[in-house]
Design an enzyme around this catalytic site. Sequence first.
Site, PDB file in Angstrom:
ATOM      1  N   ASP A 100      17.714 -14.234 -24.408  1.00 18.42           N
ATOM      2  CA  ASP A 100      16.003 -14.133 -25.223  1.00 18.42           C
ATOM      3  C   ASP A 100      15.777 -13.043 -25.184  1.00 18.42           C
ATOM      4  O   ASP A 100      16.469 -11.962 -24.130  1.00 18.42           O
ATOM      5  CB  ASP A 100      15.888 -15.224 -25.036  1.00 18.42           C
ATOM      6  CG  ASP A 100      14.824 -14.781 -23.742  1.00 18.42           C
ATOM      7  OD1 ASP A 100      14.579 -13.704 -23.194  1.00 18.42           O
ATOM      8  OD2 ASP A 100      15.110 -16.009 -22.392  1.00 18.42           O
ATOM      9  N   GLU A 116      52.081  -8.323 -16.300  1.00 15.44           N
ATOM     10  CA  GLU A 116      50.179  -8.374 -16.705  1.00 15.44           C
ATOM     11  C   GLU A 116      49.878  -7.214 -16.473  1.00 15.44           C
ATOM     12  O   GLU A 116      48.352  -6.805 -17.232  1.00 15.44           O
ATOM     13  CB  GLU A 116      49.803  -9.257 -15.986  1.00 15.44           C
ATOM     14  CG  GLU A 116      50.403 -10.778 -16.544  1.00 15.44           C
ATOM     15  CD  GLU A 116      49.974 -12.117 -16.261  1.00 15.44           C
ATOM     16  OE1 GLU A 116      49.808 -13.221 -16.718  1.00 15.44           O
ATOM     17  OE2 GLU A 116      50.388 -12.175 -15.020  1.00 15.44           O
TER      18      GLU A 116
END
Length: 728
Positions: free
Chosen positions: A535, A615
């Site tokens: 928030d 990877e």
Amino acid sequence: MAVLFNQETQVFMLQTQHCAYQMKVAEYGVLLHLYYGQRIDDCDLSYLIQRTDRGFCGNPYEMQQDRTFSLDYFPQEYSCFGIGDYRTDCVKVINSDGSCAVDYRYDSYEIKKGKYRLEGLPSLFAEEEEGETLIIRMKDIHTHMMLELYYGVLENADVITRAARIINGGKAEVVLKRAMSMCLDFPHDHMDWIHFYGKHTMEREVERSRLIHGRQSICSERGTSSHQHNPFVILCDPMCSEDAGDCYGVGLIYSGSFLAEAEVDQFHQTRLVVGTSPDQFSWMLKPGEGFMTPEAVMIYSGEGFTSLSHRFHYMARKHLIRGEWAKKRRPILINNWEATYFNFNGEKLIRIAEEAKELGIEMLVLDDGWFGKRDSDYSGLGDWTVNEKKLGGTLKALAEKINSLGMKFGLWVEPEMISEDSNLYRSHPDWAMRIPGRPGNVARSQFVLDFSRPEVVDGIQDMIFKILDEVHIEYIKWDFNRSISNYFSATLPINRQGEIGYRYMLGLYRFLENLITRYPYILLEGCSGGGGRFDFGMLHYSPQIWCSDDTDAVERLKIHYGTTFGYPVSSIGAHVSASPNHQTGRHTPLETRGTVAMTGTFGYELDLGTLSAEEKEIVKRQIEEYKAHYDLINNGSFYRLSSPYGECRAVAWAFVSPDKEECLFCAVMTKLQSNPDGVVIKLKGLEPKRRYQVEDKVYTGEMLMYGGILLPLPKEEYQAWRYYMRAI
Ligand code: GLA
């Protein structure tokens, strides 16, 4: 001038670059709300109010035989309970005689340069020349209750903030039962409302529905803004889209329980009120005392959601998020949580750091489990002393070792919690929030500390600051892993127990303020089981917030999509994690996980030791790419190009630099098809006539925006594409 008062018409006008907001002191000092929308010049829109005798709509006594003025249908600037406005209201009190009415009438106003700030609460800041403040003072002449309405106008940012202070000017105690931060009345009900609901590991899903007669609300009673609902809502024209239409966004700069309530009344008018939740709330106002509500931030756009979001992002980056990390490039981190959970030791952490360093990662974050008796989530919270046995030495030595590898060191804490099985609980059982005589409600086997008590905040703060003083820690992940319930504070009088929730937030904000003031170099990442306290309140202190404990790249598409309506990409904590994903079991390509995590603060949270050589090369490239595009991603304009809720088989988004020179386009194919249709995505925000280099091809902006990009045929499920475009 952003704030005008026309003496003759008694109209207050707030103006920003594109918007205007109007209210008027009407008969007998009633403050009416007249307008919020596209910018207009000084005028008086009160002629738009239908004045007529409407059945069962009473009139203020002073109107005598005139029945055409009623608080029950006139648009109010800050509606009061108990005086004949039956719609959802902003303020409710219990007076000393037991009555509940408060009748605020206009008293005076003040206009100041610069934007006001709130004491002890997060609020927007601005340079003096960037903002203006209007304070309207109101009074109930019968009880001497007073009200100050605060308006902050940030002209260039198109922002209007609101807050209210309710003051007891009388001689007897008054109990405040409800004090909302803002109220917005509209003369019609042609409106959808959009809110962002969810759960732990799936926050901020988008829900849009037509407003209906009566009250509809979203709220949190959890003591946090919550995973379940976010204190950010949008009201909009039912036709409003990303690119066109009227929309109003309201965000509460507060991290505790809240209410956002919309009501369509009997005359098809709409009211929205937003503020702290009144349910667990009451506040004793002694004579002379005042209560300040949290701040609400309002933004309007006449050009749809994209422009509304851009304004919210700008507001958050420029006027809300503080500290050096608001602007500085944040380090790419590796967090050990999903790599080890509680099962680590010093050696393992150093191995992770070494592997990470090799790949270009810049910071190791040591998550839960480094302190007290904490090898599981059943014990140890509150004991902020280092478990040196587990680490094989001091935390200082570990941090030094990590630093000597050329990496920063960060640490996880959960300061607001206490485990029953902890030394802290054994020595201070009353610090846990628990109602005497009841066993209480445990969640993740922990209780919440009573942060409404200053001595509790200070006690925890001392323990944490001791560590931060001793060890070179450059990042803190501040977690909060349950909802508050069984509100009770051992030191508050019985008739003041309704103050706990709000006092708790003041305690939390004080701690956060002390932390960022004393250690300004620390990058703070908010967290509450992922995004349970995502928030504008937390963003004031922590430039980034762990967006969700759901690290599945495909579910994150939705989570990021919803989050970006109000919050900037630079605030979204996002990591590449393992495949299959630990929360959903889904397999996704590493490139896809990288693409999604790049719509955020970007980091890794997996055992790097399990990656293949190929990877590792991908990870290295992702890191280089993210660093190269850091500014574009974090300070550029963000465009939602296709919705994860829509028909399109791919979710796509883009970042465009302010000068439109650069663009990073990202897409993930979410639905596979045999014999597939073409998937075309139209770009936004480019310069139509400019030519852009996209890999080995050149397109004009208009080709990309009006024609679009044809995605290649996918070779596997959830394939992702990132195209960097540069004007030539
Ligand atoms: C919460 C956080 C996770 C992790 C754990 C540790 O769930 O959101 O990222 O830090 O706590 O207990």
